[in-house]
Design an enzyme around this catalytic site. Structure first.
Site, PDB file in Angstrom:
ATOM      1  N   ASN A 132     -97.538 -22.538  22.850  1.00  0.00           N
ATOM      2  CA  ASN A 132     -97.538 -23.554  23.910  1.00  0.00           C
ATOM      3  C   ASN A 132     -98.290 -23.139  25.167  1.00  0.00           C
ATOM      4  O   ASN A 132     -98.842 -23.993  25.862  1.00  0.00           O
ATOM      5  CB  ASN A 132     -96.099 -23.907  24.305  1.00  0.00           C
ATOM      6  CG  ASN A 132     -95.320 -24.549  23.178  1.00  0.00           C
ATOM      7  OD1 ASN A 132     -95.806 -24.668  22.059  1.00  0.00           O
ATOM      8  ND2 ASN A 132     -94.106 -24.948  23.472  1.00  0.00           N
ATOM      9  N   SER A 160     -94.107 -31.526  29.518  1.00  0.00           N
ATOM     10  CA  SER A 160     -92.817 -32.096  29.130  1.00  0.00           C
ATOM     11  C   SER A 160     -91.935 -32.233  30.366  1.00  0.00           C
ATOM     12  O   SER A 160     -92.050 -31.446  31.316  1.00  0.00           O
ATOM     13  CB  SER A 160     -92.123 -31.187  28.113  1.00  0.00           C
ATOM     14  OG  SER A 160     -90.777 -31.582  27.914  1.00  0.00           O
ATOM     15  N   TYR A 173     -89.216 -23.090  25.395  1.00  0.00           N
ATOM     16  CA  TYR A 173     -89.990 -24.329  25.463  1.00  0.00           C
ATOM     17  C   TYR A 173     -90.074 -24.816  26.917  1.00  0.00           C
ATOM     18  O   TYR A 173     -91.162 -25.131  27.420  1.00  0.00           O
ATOM     19  CB  TYR A 173     -89.339 -25.397  24.590  1.00  0.00           C
ATOM     20  CG  TYR A 173     -90.081 -26.715  24.572  1.00  0.00           C
ATOM     21  CD1 TYR A 173     -91.168 -26.899  23.727  1.00  0.00           C
ATOM     22  CD2 TYR A 173     -89.697 -27.775  25.401  1.00  0.00           C
ATOM     23  CE1 TYR A 173     -91.861 -28.113  23.708  1.00  0.00           C
ATOM     24  CE2 TYR A 173     -90.376 -28.977  25.388  1.00  0.00           C
ATOM     25  CZ  TYR A 173     -91.452 -29.140  24.537  1.00  0.00           C
ATOM     26  OH  TYR A 173     -92.130 -30.334  24.528  1.00  0.00           O
ATOM     27  N   ALA A 175     -89.719 -23.092  29.625  1.00  0.00           N
ATOM     28  CA  ALA A 175     -90.524 -22.152  30.404  1.00  0.00           C
ATOM     29  C   ALA A 175     -92.011 -22.324  30.110  1.00  0.00           C
ATOM     30  O   ALA A 175     -92.849 -22.271  31.020  1.00  0.00           O
ATOM     31  CB  ALA A 175     -90.083 -20.723  30.102  1.00  0.00           C
ATOM     32  N   LYS A 177     -93.556 -25.001  29.131  1.00  0.00           N
ATOM     33  CA  LYS A 177     -94.064 -26.257  29.689  1.00  0.00           C
ATOM     34  C   LYS A 177     -94.154 -26.201  31.217  1.00  0.00           C
ATOM     35  O   LYS A 177     -95.050 -26.807  31.816  1.00  0.00           O
ATOM     36  CB  LYS A 177     -93.193 -27.427  29.234  1.00  0.00           C
ATOM     37  CG  LYS A 177     -93.297 -27.716  27.736  1.00  0.00           C
ATOM     38  CD  LYS A 177     -94.735 -27.991  27.307  1.00  0.00           C
ATOM     39  CE  LYS A 177     -94.839 -28.381  25.857  1.00  0.00           C
ATOM     40  NZ  LYS A 177     -96.238 -28.685  25.449  1.00  0.00           N
TER      41      LYS A 177
END
Length: 268
Positions: A132, A160, A173, A175, A177
């Site tokens: 990501n 997000s 996730y 963190a 984003k």
């Protein structure tokens, strides 16, 4: 008859950019949000490069479904820097340059800190942040080497609402984003002198295969009720927003984060 002379008031490079097809690289483009983005850009006449990780069949199916011709798919594990470089090089070899980059690929894994082993915890952070954030950063570096400067090149990152509200079940996730927002804003400042705009779209739940398990389960009604519209977003709605953020008209939005969650999470 009198001779007619047509004079363009646009600089040569700007005129040529406005008249030709753009090349759009979409990471994670083989399904869900990525495939909807691909269809939106292809319908507008752009050439699309679909990045995928493992399912060549899915990626090729999206390519075959797109309006126009000349689209392609390219594989890379976004945790592998050399695979990313090879993927971008393949796109450039075929198309010559990259005008628009959509950093859409992302993974979400459950790893709540109170019930995850140390080994599972480390693996989750390595995978999620590796794809990501670090993967997106590496794709961006490689793509930027082939982006026209002083033109209308654009980078759009898919973030997000989890970057702002927290993700207790998947803290890596949330963190990643949050970091992609900061990454995009840093690049917006760095690349503005080259007329390259960078923005981030921050959606909530989207009606995709990845979210189907939750939306079709016992928690589905509660998830839909998070928005006062009592539904979640459709991938096509995100695609239209991304298309604007990548458009020549979006330059003054560079550095911005567009909350796109149906008022399910509001912040100042």
């Amino acid at each position: 008859p009198a001779e007619v002379i047509v004079v363009s008031l646009l600089p040569t490079d700007q005129y040529s950019t406005s008249m030709r097809k753009r090349t759009v690289l979409i990471t994670g483009g083989s399904r869900g949000i990525g495939s909807a983005i691909a269809r939106e850009f292809a319908t507008a006449g752009d050439r699309i490069a679909i990045h995928y990780v493992s399912s060549q069949a899915d990626a090729q199916s999206v390519v075959n479904s797109l309006s126009g011709s000349g689209h392609l798919s390219a594989q890379a594990d976004l945790r592998d820097p050399e695979a990313i470089r090879a993927m971008v090089d393949r796109v450039v070899q075929e198309f010559g340059q990259i005008d628009v980059l959509i950093n859409n690929a992302g993974v979400f894994t459950d790893h709540p800190i109170e019930s995850t082993s140390y080994e599972e915890w480390q693996a989750a952070w390595e995978q999620v942040v590796g794809v990501n954030l670090i993967g997106a950063a590496n794709v961006t570096w490689c793509a930027l080497q082939h982006m026209p400067k002083y033109s209308t090149s654009r980078i759009v990152n898919i973030g997000s609402r989890g970057a702002f509200r927290g993700e207790p079940v998947s803290p890596a996730y949330g963190a990643s984003k949050a970091a992609i927002v900061a990454f995009g804003q840093s690049l917006a400042k760095a690349l503005a002198p080259f007329n390259i705009g960078v923005t981030t779209l921050a959606p909530g739940f989207v009606e995709t295969e990845m979210a189907a398990r939750l939306l079709d389960g016992a928690d589905g009604d509660g998830i839909r009720a998070q928005s006062p519209f009592n539904r979640v977003a459709k991938p096509e709605e995100l695609a239209k927003a991304v298309y604007f953020l990548a458009s020549p008209d979006s330059e003054w939005a560079s550095g911005a984060v567009l909350d796109f969650n149906g008022a399910s999470y509001l912040r100042m």
